[in-house]
Design a protein around this motif. Structure first.
Motif, short mmCIF file in Angstrom:
data_model
loop_
_atom_site.label_atom_id
_atom_site.label_comp_id
_atom_site.label_asym_id
_atom_site.label_seq_id
_atom_site.Cartn_x
_atom_site.Cartn_y
_atom_site.Cartn_z
N ARG A 8 0.79 -1.22 0.00
CA ARG A 8 0.00 0.00 0.00
C ARG A 8 0.83 1.28 0.00
O ARG A 8 0.29 2.37 -0.16
CB ARG A 8 -0.92 0.02 1.23
N GLY A 9 2.14 1.19 0.23
CA GLY A 9 2.96 2.38 0.13
C GLY A 9 3.39 2.93 1.48
O GLY A 9 3.04 2.42 2.55
N LEU A 10 4.15 4.02 1.43
CA LEU A 10 4.82 4.55 2.62
C LEU A 10 3.85 5.22 3.59
O LEU A 10 3.91 4.97 4.81
CB LEU A 10 5.91 5.54 2.20
N ALA A 11 2.95 6.06 3.08
CA ALA A 11 2.09 6.84 3.99
C ALA A 11 1.20 5.95 4.85
O ALA A 11 1.17 6.11 6.08
CB ALA A 11 1.24 7.82 3.17
N PRO A 12 0.45 4.97 4.29
CA PRO A 12 -0.34 4.10 5.16
C PRO A 12 0.52 3.31 6.15
O PRO A 12 0.11 3.08 7.29
CB PRO A 12 -1.05 3.16 4.17
N ALA A 13 1.73 2.91 5.71
CA ALA A 13 2.61 2.13 6.58
C ALA A 13 3.09 2.95 7.77
O ALA A 13 3.15 2.45 8.90
CB ALA A 13 3.80 1.60 5.79
N VAL A 14 3.43 4.22 7.54
CA VAL A 14 3.87 5.08 8.64
C VAL A 14 2.73 5.28 9.66
O VAL A 14 2.93 5.21 10.88
CB VAL A 14 4.37 6.43 8.11
N ILE A 15 1.52 5.52 9.14
CA ILE A 15 0.37 5.69 10.03
C ILE A 15 0.11 4.39 10.80
O ILE A 15 -0.14 4.40 12.02
CB ILE A 15 -0.88 6.11 9.23
N ALA A 16 0.21 3.26 10.12
CA ALA A 16 0.00 1.96 10.77
C ALA A 16 1.06 1.71 11.84
O ALA A 16 0.77 1.15 12.90
CB ALA A 16 0.02 0.84 9.73
N SER A 17 2.30 2.15 11.57
CA SER A 17 3.36 1.95 12.56
C SER A 17 3.10 2.76 13.82
O SER A 17 3.38 2.30 14.94
CB SER A 17 4.72 2.33 11.96
N VAL A 18 2.55 3.96 13.67
CA VAL A 18 2.21 4.77 14.84
C VAL A 18 1.13 4.07 15.67
O VAL A 18 1.25 3.96 16.90
CB VAL A 18 1.71 6.17 14.40
N ASN A 22 -3.24 -6.41 -8.56
CA ASN A 22 -4.00 -5.17 -8.31
C ASN A 22 -4.03 -4.80 -6.83
O ASN A 22 -4.50 -3.75 -6.46
CB ASN A 22 -5.43 -5.31 -8.85
N TRP A 23 -3.54 -5.70 -5.95
CA TRP A 23 -3.42 -5.36 -4.51
C TRP A 23 -2.11 -4.62 -4.24
O TRP A 23 -2.01 -3.93 -3.24
CB TRP A 23 -3.46 -6.64 -3.67
N ASN A 24 -1.12 -4.84 -5.10
CA ASN A 24 0.21 -4.28 -4.87
C ASN A 24 0.31 -2.92 -5.53
O ASN A 24 0.70 -2.81 -6.70
CB ASN A 24 1.29 -5.21 -5.42
N ILE A 25 -0.05 -1.89 -4.76
CA ILE A 25 0.01 -0.53 -5.31
C ILE A 25 1.09 0.29 -4.61
O ILE A 25 1.14 1.50 -4.73
CB ILE A 25 -1.36 0.17 -5.16
N GLY A 26 1.96 -0.40 -3.88
CA GLY A 26 3.01 0.32 -3.16
C GLY A 26 4.16 0.74 -4.03
O GLY A 26 4.98 1.58 -3.65
N GLY A 27 4.27 0.14 -5.22
CA GLY A 27 5.32 0.53 -6.15
C GLY A 27 6.66 -0.08 -5.85
O GLY A 27 7.69 0.44 -6.29
#
Length: 421
Positions: free
Chosen positions: A51-61, A156-161
């Motif tokens: 899903r990419g960096l932004a969702p991952a950072v929020i999830a890590s918090v 189509n699930w892998n949109i993290g690039g």
């Protein structure tokens, strides 16, 4: 439109953070009974990959809040967030994800963690090295699992690039084969690390308990020898008729047993008849009749009413001969079977510092606290800054790096400890 995108990002982050929290709370597995693995970050790394960096950072918090609840340690937020940024940055420069994670833990996450641990926890260097190895292996294991899961997800699930395999089938098969070999290898390495960890932990625990046992024995011997001296003095009183002879017995015992700060004896009503050394006797001469009685003290009341051979008090504040904290040792003395009073000696608490010298402490890393039955401090190493008579009940602190070494917290630092009665 931006609001919808933000909402989707938050929901995505929550979807990955929730299982991460649950895994950290309830399913931290243990290999070989020693090394606890934290698999919550698996979901955060997976979120980064798909899903990419932004969702991952929020999830890590969000996930770190759960880790903090379990471990009382917010530093995991630093290492997890930096791990996400390192993987993202290194992958954009052509490195595969697993190697990016290895470089991060080897050069950044591991050293930062060791620096943090050594600042808050008093621990040996060889155990720090094992923590370092464990962090690298643990990070590689959950990252390898995340990469494996990602490779089986629809495109189509892998949109993290993230580029993680070659586009061709042969490259995909080779990459998955490599991961399949890597994961068992990491588990085997963790098992061998666990064996070494177990040996080091047993040695550390054994050393702590040995020193605690030795301190317990020397403390018991110290108090018992002074307790026996008081009992013997009380028996000698029964053969002396004059107060001058009893005074002489007190003076002789005081010279022989240098751990007493003051000594005295009373009559049957609790009135002090004599005190030693001379400064105590001179102070007693200035007392009023009310001040010269110790009838309310436990060291007088219990020997008088219960008929015990001797009495050892908890630590308490002295009265009359000074306001220092003391431990009173007393014994009743009799004439023709009739209670005549008590003989009492007040232990100098500074003598306990001499006891610690007998157990070969490393003064820079190892400290001692001696309390009475009410958890009031009798003696504590000066570095701990615990006042005499202060309450000391060491709180148990979760040890995220070991299952068998207990931790307690003082002065914003964690200490391995052994406790003996």
């Amino acid at each position: 439109m931006k609001q919808v995108t933000l909402f989707k990002t938050l929901m995505t982050a929550l979807a990955f953070a929730l299982p991460a929290v649950l895994v950290n709370l309830y399913f931290s597995p243990t290999l070989y009974g020693q090394i606890t693995l934290y698999f919550g970050p698996f979901f955060i790394i997976l979120c980064l990959l798909v899903r990419g960096l932004a969702p991952a950072v929020i999830a890590s918090v969000l996930a770190t809040i759960g880790i903090y609840y379990v471990t009382d340690n917010a530093f995991f937020f630093v290492t997890l967030s930096l791990e996400l940024l390192a993987i993202y940055w290194l992958n954009r420069r052509g490195l595969v994800i697993l190697f990016s994670d290895f470089i991060y833990w080897l050069l950044v996450g591991g050293p930062l963690s060791l620096l943090y641990v050594s600042s808050v926890l008093v621990i040996e260097t060889d155990f720090l090295i094992l923590i370092y190895v464990k962090l690298i292996l643990n990070g590689l294991l959950y990252t390898a699992l995340a990469v494996t899961v990602q490779s089986f997800l629809p495109k189509n699930w892998n949109i993290g690039g993230f580029s993680y395999t070659a586009p061709h089938l042969s490259g995909r098969i080779f990459y998955l084969s490599f991961i399949s070999i890597t994961i068992p290898s990491l588990i085997i390495t963790l098992i061998f690390t666990a064996q070494t960890t177990q040996q080091v932990e047993q040695r550390i625990a054994s050393e702590l308990h040995t020193k605690a046992d030795r301190l317990t024995l020397v403390t018991q011997d110290f108090i018992s020898s002074y307790e026996r001296s008081i009992v013997q003095l009380a028996r000698n009183f029964e053969y002396e008729e004059s107060s001058a002879q009893r005074n002489q017995l007190i003076e002789t015992a005081y010279k022989q047993y240098t751990g007493f700060s003051t000594m005295l004896y009373t009559n049957a009503d609790g009135r002090i008849d004599y005190a030693h050394p001379d400064t105590a006797f001179a102070a007693m001469e200035e007392f009023s009749e009310l001040q010269r009685t110790v009838a309310d003290r436990d060291y007088f009341q219990l020997p008088k009413t219960s008929g015990v051979e001797s009495f050892v008090s908890p630590v308490f504040m002295g009265r009359g001969f000074g306001d220092n904290p003391i431990i009173a040792l007393s014994a009743p003395w009799y004439k023709d079977g009739e209670f005549q009073g008590v003989v009492e000696g007040s232990l100098d608490l500074l003598k306990f510092s001499e006891l610690t010298q007998r157990i070969e402490l490393d003064d820079s890393q190892q400290y001692v606290v001696v309390t009475d039955a009410e958890n009031d401090v009798i003696y504590a190493s000066s570095a701990l800054k615990l006042g005499v008579l202060s309450d000391f009940s060491p709180p148990a602190v979760p040890n995220v790096y070991s299952n068998s070494l207990p931790l307690t917290r003082m002065m914003q630092r964690d200490f391995l400890y052994a406790q003996q009665t």
